[in-house]
Design an enzyme around this catalytic site. Structure first.
Site, PDB file in Angstrom:
ATOM      1  CB  THR A   1       7.011  -0.216  11.153  1.00  0.00           C
ATOM      2  OG1 THR A   1       6.798  -0.401   9.743  1.00  0.00           O
ATOM      3  CG2 THR A   1       8.495  -0.300  11.457  1.00  0.00           C
TER       4      THR A   1
ATOM      5  CB  SER B   1      -0.885  -8.196   0.369  1.00  0.00           C
ATOM      6  OG  SER B   1      -1.396  -7.413  -0.687  1.00  0.00           O
TER       7      SER B   1
ATOM      8  CD  GLU C   1       1.981  -0.902  20.643  1.00  0.00           C
ATOM      9  OE1 GLU C   1       1.422   0.227  20.612  1.00  0.00           O
ATOM     10  OE2 GLU C   1       2.448  -1.440  19.638  1.00  0.00           O
TER      11      GLU C   1
ATOM     12  CG  HIS D   1       3.379   2.123  18.220  1.00  0.00           C
ATOM     13  ND1 HIS D   1       2.180   1.468  18.393  1.00  0.00           N
ATOM     14  CD2 HIS D   1       3.314   2.682  16.970  1.00  0.00           C
ATOM     15  CE1 HIS D   1       1.426   1.626  17.310  1.00  0.00           C
ATOM     16  NE2 HIS D   1       2.103   2.359  16.441  1.00  0.00           N
TER      17      HIS D   1
ATOM     18  NE  ARG E   1      -2.198  -0.294  14.591  1.00  0.00           N
ATOM     19  CZ  ARG E   1      -1.631   0.823  14.138  1.00  0.00           C
ATOM     20  NH1 ARG E   1      -0.346   0.816  13.827  1.00  0.00           N
ATOM     21  NH2 ARG E   1      -2.341   1.923  14.012  1.00  0.00           N
TER      22      ARG E   1
ATOM     23  N   GLY F   1       0.829  -1.192   0.000  1.00  0.00           N
ATOM     24  CA  GLY F   1       0.000   0.000   0.000  1.00  0.00           C
ATOM     25  C   GLY F   1       0.863   1.240   0.000  1.00  0.00           C
ATOM     26  NE  ARG F   2      -1.964   6.087   2.424  1.00  0.00           N
ATOM     27  CZ  ARG F   2      -2.182   7.063   3.305  1.00  0.00           C
ATOM     28  NH1 ARG F   2      -2.017   8.325   2.942  1.00  0.00           N
ATOM     29  NH2 ARG F   2      -2.542   6.776   4.554  1.00  0.00           N
TER      30      ARG F   2
END
Length: 333
Positions: free
Chosen positions: A247, A188, A278, A297, A249, A167-168
């Site tokens: 980076t 994906s 977290e 995070h 989830r 994606g982006r």
């Protein structure tokens, strides 16, 4: 609230209370001009995460406006039940998968979001990759301890960078990989060879992605379909010299399986910015593994991103108070 003094009626206006959740660095107040939300606002920032729902409800009792970091604090139907004074909930980012939108609507709570930046997370991805392959944390520790040249790094040129998601964010990471003259491939569920060709990367099957990548970097949105997508079988299929970087989830990668893979040498290392829980507990086993690079995070945590977040938050509050809310949150994709 009003009172009389000497025959004159004095009116006391209660401030509009705003609570910002998870402001770990205590920077919310300086990142925007909160007076633009109204001269009567009273801002409070909480510098720790409150996971217990009863404790959170007590902290937010009587508060009409709450600011939440995206996908960090769950707002459940029972929490909305406990917060009858809550009227506006603003989340960083354009949506928030851990806010029950139906419950918010049922309780008359307006949900608004913000803009943001994705480039900082792609930059941190590369920081983790380079830190892992060039042993930067270990070399830094050696230098401070008086030691010299104990590790042999791995260069990027010619290595295969496998992207789980294009994606982006994945596309930004791909550009840098190509600039390093890496062999960049992606897979994906809904990715097509045509999409890969547009980004200048190769399309591979799921099996090939795990089996052939020297660096596997995760760039998916957390959803029921992606939760646990990287499990024991996938980690077991990777090269023993490969590293994994996440980076995105934490729950996309099976945490127990990853810890076992790192302990057993199934893979060479991992760079992690996201975790199942977290903040990461102080006694968590990931903190003790020498073949990891861990960050708390902070993929999105840059001054530029925070300035966008909090500027938009103030705009959201002002517009809501004017009766014309903006950036209304839509259901997560």
């Amino acid at each position: 609230m009003s009172s009389r003094t000497g025959g004159r009626r004095l009116v006391t206006v209660r401030p509009v209370r705003i609570v910002v959740l998870d402001d770990y660095q205590q920077v919310a107040a300086e990142m925007a001009d909160w007076s633009l939300a109204g001269p009567d606002v009273e801002l409070t920032s909480l510098d720790r995460h409150i996971d217990d729902e009863a404790e959170l409800a007590a902290a937010l009792a009587g508060v009409p406006v709450v600011v939440a970091m995206r996908e960090r604090t769950r707002f459940t139907p029972s929490l909305f039940d406990a917060l009858p004074d809550l009227k506006l909930l603003v989340t960083t980012g354009p949506f928030n998968a851990v806010i029950d939108m139906e419950a918010a609507t049922a309780h008359g709570v307006t949900l608004c979001g913000t803009g943001g930046m994705i480039t900082p997370t792609s930059e941190l991805t590369w920081a983790l990759i380079l830190a892992l392959l060039r042993h930067i944390p270990a070399d830094d520790a050696d230098m401070r301890a008086g030691r010299w040249q104990r590790n042999v790094g791995i260069g990027l040129q010619g290595q295969r960078l496998g992207l789980l998601g294009l994606g982006r964010l994945g596309s930004l990471v791909a550009k840098v990989g190509l600039a390093f003259d890496m062999d960049v491939v992606a897979w994906s569920t809904n990715l097509t060879p045509e999409k890969c060709a547009e980004a200048g990367v190769g399309y591979v099957s799921r099996d090939d992605l795990f089996a052939t990548s020297d660096i596997l970097s995760v760039h998916l949105v957390l959803s029921p379909r992606s939760r646990g997508l990287v499990g024991r079988a996938e980690l077991g299929a990777m090269k023993p010299t490969a590293v994994l970087v996440n980076t995105s989830r934490g729950p996309i990668v099976d945490q127990a399986a990853l810890i076992d893979a790192l302990r057993n040498g199934t893979i060479a290392g991992a760079g992690l910015d996201v975790f199942d829980q977290e903040p990461l507990p102080t006694d968590h086993p990931l903190r003790t593994l020498p073949n990891t690079v861990l960050t708390p995070h902070v993929g999105y945590v840059t001054r530029q991103t925070y300035e966008i977040f909090y500027r938009d938050i103030v705009d959201d509050i002002r517009a809501w108070r004017d009766g014309a809310p903006i950036r209304l949150v839509i259901p997560a994709p």
